[in-house]
Design a protein around this motif. Structure first.
Motif, PDB file in Angstrom:
ATOM      1  N   GLY A  36       0.833  -1.203   0.000  1.00 37.23           N
ATOM      2  CA  GLY A  36       0.000   0.000   0.000  1.00 37.23           C
ATOM      3  C   GLY A  36       0.865   1.249   0.000  1.00 37.23           C
ATOM      4  N   LEU A  37       1.900   1.245   0.847  1.00 34.29           N
ATOM      5  CA  LEU A  37       2.789   2.403   0.955  1.00 34.29           C
ATOM      6  C   LEU A  37       3.405   2.731  -0.414  1.00 34.29           C
ATOM      7  CD1 LEU A  37       4.194   4.369   3.020  1.00 34.29           C
ATOM      8  CD2 LEU A  37       6.081   2.748   3.040  1.00 34.29           C
ATOM      9  N   LEU A  38       3.928   1.708  -1.077  1.00 34.40           N
ATOM     10  CA  LEU A  38       4.573   1.936  -2.368  1.00 34.40           C
ATOM     11  C   LEU A  38       3.562   2.325  -3.446  1.00 34.40           C
ATOM     12  CD1 LEU A  38       7.264  -0.873  -2.416  1.00 34.40           C
ATOM     13  CD2 LEU A  38       7.588   1.572  -2.109  1.00 34.40           C
ATOM     14  N   HIS A  39       2.330   1.837  -3.291  1.00 32.42           N
ATOM     15  CA  HIS A  39       1.289   2.219  -4.250  1.00 32.42           C
ATOM     16  C   HIS A  39       0.919   3.699  -4.101  1.00 32.42           C
ATOM     17  CE1 HIS A  39      -2.205   1.965  -6.815  1.00 32.42           C
ATOM     18  NE2 HIS A  39      -2.924   2.522  -5.862  1.00 32.42           N
ATOM     19  N   TYR A  40       0.886   4.174  -2.855  1.00 33.62           N
ATOM     20  CA  TYR A  40       0.450   5.553  -2.613  1.00 33.62           C
ATOM     21  C   TYR A  40       1.585   6.581  -2.737  1.00 33.62           C
ATOM     22  CZ  TYR A  40      -4.030   3.728  -0.953  1.00 33.62           C
ATOM     23  OH  TYR A  40      -5.242   3.113  -0.866  1.00 33.62           O
ATOM     24  N   ILE A  41       2.837   6.140  -2.553  1.00 35.07           N
ATOM     25  CA  ILE A  41       3.991   7.074  -2.570  1.00 35.07           C
ATOM     26  C   ILE A  41       4.026   7.989  -3.802  1.00 35.07           C
ATOM     27  CG2 ILE A  41       6.498   7.029  -3.078  1.00 35.07           C
ATOM     28  CD1 ILE A  41       6.372   7.126  -0.222  1.00 35.07           C
ATOM     29  N   PRO A  42       3.870   7.440  -5.041  1.00 35.51           N
ATOM     30  CA  PRO A  42       3.973   8.338  -6.197  1.00 35.51           C
ATOM     31  C   PRO A  42       2.968   9.484  -6.158  1.00 35.51           C
ATOM     32  CG  PRO A  42       3.833   6.042  -6.897  1.00 35.51           C
ATOM     33  CD  PRO A  42       3.663   6.032  -5.436  1.00 35.51           C
ATOM     34  N   TYR A  43       1.734   9.172  -5.795  1.00 34.53           N
ATOM     35  CA  TYR A  43       0.715  10.222  -5.742  1.00 34.53           C
ATOM     36  C   TYR A  43       1.035  11.231  -4.642  1.00 34.53           C
ATOM     37  CZ  TYR A  43      -1.453   6.705  -8.602  1.00 34.53           C
ATOM     38  OH  TYR A  43      -1.675   5.792  -9.599  1.00 34.53           O
ATOM     39  N   ALA A  44       1.571  10.709  -3.525  1.00 37.07           N
ATOM     40  CA  ALA A  44       1.936  11.594  -2.414  1.00 37.07           C
ATOM     41  C   ALA A  44       3.076  12.530  -2.825  1.00 37.07           C
ATOM     42  CB  ALA A  44       2.336  10.756  -1.201  1.00 37.07           C
ATOM     43  N   VAL A  45       4.095  11.980  -3.501  1.00 38.11           N
ATOM     44  CA  VAL A  45       5.234  12.804  -3.932  1.00 38.11           C
ATOM     45  C   VAL A  45       4.771  13.882  -4.909  1.00 38.11           C
ATOM     46  CG1 VAL A  45       7.382  12.807  -5.253  1.00 38.11           C
ATOM     47  CG2 VAL A  45       6.979  11.015  -3.568  1.00 38.11           C
ATOM     48  N   LEU A  46       3.968  13.487  -5.899  1.00 36.00           N
ATOM     49  CA  LEU A  46       3.526  14.451  -6.911  1.00 36.00           C
ATOM     50  C   LEU A  46       2.653  15.529  -6.284  1.00 36.00           C
ATOM     51  CD1 LEU A  46       2.755  12.151  -9.966  1.00 36.00           C
ATOM     52  CD2 LEU A  46       4.728  13.605  -9.567  1.00 36.00           C
ATOM     53  N   SER A  47       1.774  15.121  -5.368  1.00 33.09           N
ATOM     54  CA  SER A  47       0.899  16.097  -4.719  1.00 33.09           C
ATOM     55  C   SER A  47       1.719  17.097  -3.905  1.00 33.09           C
ATOM     56  CB  SER A  47      -0.104  15.364  -3.825  1.00 33.09           C
ATOM     57  OG  SER A  47      -0.874  16.288  -3.112  1.00 33.09           O
TER      58      SER A  47
END
Lengths: 99, 231
Positions: A36-47
């Motif tokens: 889950g963490l790795l799935h959400y990381i890209p969106y978190a970084v871009l946001s």
């Protein structure tokens, strides 16, 4: 010391930071939390990179906000990346001509 | 030529256009700080990263030490490590051997990562080669033009081009948010943290602020919205 040494050092460090995890990490991750963490990381970084920086991106907050609004609407309609990017930039440019 | 390679090129065009404008600015900055055109282009061609390069040029201009350069590059670029691990989970392992990984590593940038990660299914090396090649050309040629020619485009066009890359980020996260409440939560939490750091802790470098905001919000999302299957 020559500028070349500095440039080579920058390039080497940047490459190692990218290469080591990408090349050495081969296992498939099983832990649901880490998946889950790795799935959400890209969106978190871009946001985090986009907000609030996007509101300052043209140097004028009015045209930045207008361009952002255009981007959000077109992105919500699932238009291609290039269309969203150029339309947002184009509308910021047009608005900039009038203010 | 391989169809996947051309798909990579096509998907990379918005990245290349965005890079052209950002690199243009970098070229102007590097020369104004005393670097030659060749050195500016050399930095872009060997580093392929925006924030890290600007920090590096500032340290070189200020006569900083090599240790300072090393630490700064690690802090600013550590997000690429996280992205590399995320991306490693999406690779087509049959075609991605050590050599392919060593090559593709060079091209892990925020934008290349975001576009490749948004692909459906497993990623093959040729797709990455196309994506990285076109982005690399945009980045280095933008630096060359900026360093050599200075302000060619009118100010009004340059400033509007500053929005390109961010608009592309919006185009990546919003459609994903339509499909997943976990992604909505992640985006909102990361944006809130990023705003708090920007205005409440201005002394924190932007690289650090992004890392902390991203890891904290993604961890919270992973805990509150566990994913059922690879989306």
């Amino acid at each position: 010391m020559s500028v070349f040494i500095y440039i080579a050092t920058m390039a080497l460090v940047t490459y190692l930071v990218r290469m080591l995890p990408f090349t050495l990490f081969r296992k498939e991750i099983r832990s649901p939390f880490f998946k889950g963490l790795l799935h959400y990381i890209p969106y978190a970084v871009l946001s985090a990179m986009t907000i609030p920086a996007i509101f300052y991106s043209t140097g004028d907050m009015k045209t930045s906000i207008a361009g952002t609004a255009v981007a959000v609407v077109l992105a919500y309609l699932r238009l291609p990346l290039i269309v969203v990017a150029l339309a947002a930039s184009g509308s910021a440019f047009l608005l900039g001509l009038f203010i | 030529m391989n169809k996947l390679f051309w798909k990579g090129i096509k998907d990379g065009i918005p990245i290349a256009l965005g890079y052209l404008s950002v690199a243009f600015g970098f070229g102007i900055l590097a020369v104004s700080m005393g670097l030659s055109v060749l050195q500016a282009v050399g930095i872009s061609a060997s580093n392929l990263t925006s924030a890290g390069q600007v920090a590096g040029v500032e340290i070189i201009a200020a006569g900083g030490t090599l240790v300072e350069i090393i630490l700064t590059q690690i802090v600013i670029n550590i997000r690429y490590s996280l992205m590399g691990i995320s991306l490693s989970q999406k690779l087509d392992t049959a075609s991605f051997g050590t050599l392919q990984r060593l090559i593709v590593s060079f091209g892990i940038t925020d934008e290349i990562f975001a576009v490749s990660y948004a692909q459906k299914g497993k990623i093959k090396p040729v797709y990455m080669y196309g994506l990285i090649l076109i982005a690399f050309l945009g980045w280095t040629s933008g630096t060359l033009v900026g360093a050599a020619a200075g302000a060619v485009l009118p100010e009004s066009v340059m400033s509007a081009m500053g929005l390109l890359l961010y608009a592309m980020f919006v185009a990546i996260i919003i459609p994903a948010a339509r499909d997943s409440r976990g992604v909505v939560f992640t985006i909102a939490a990361a944006a809130c943290l990023s705003i708090i750091f920007r205005y409440a802790v201005p002394s924190l470098s932007s690289g650090f602020a992004v890392i902390i905001s991203a890891v904290a919000s993604a961890a919270l999302a992973a805990w509150l919205f566990p994913i059922k299957e690879e989306a």
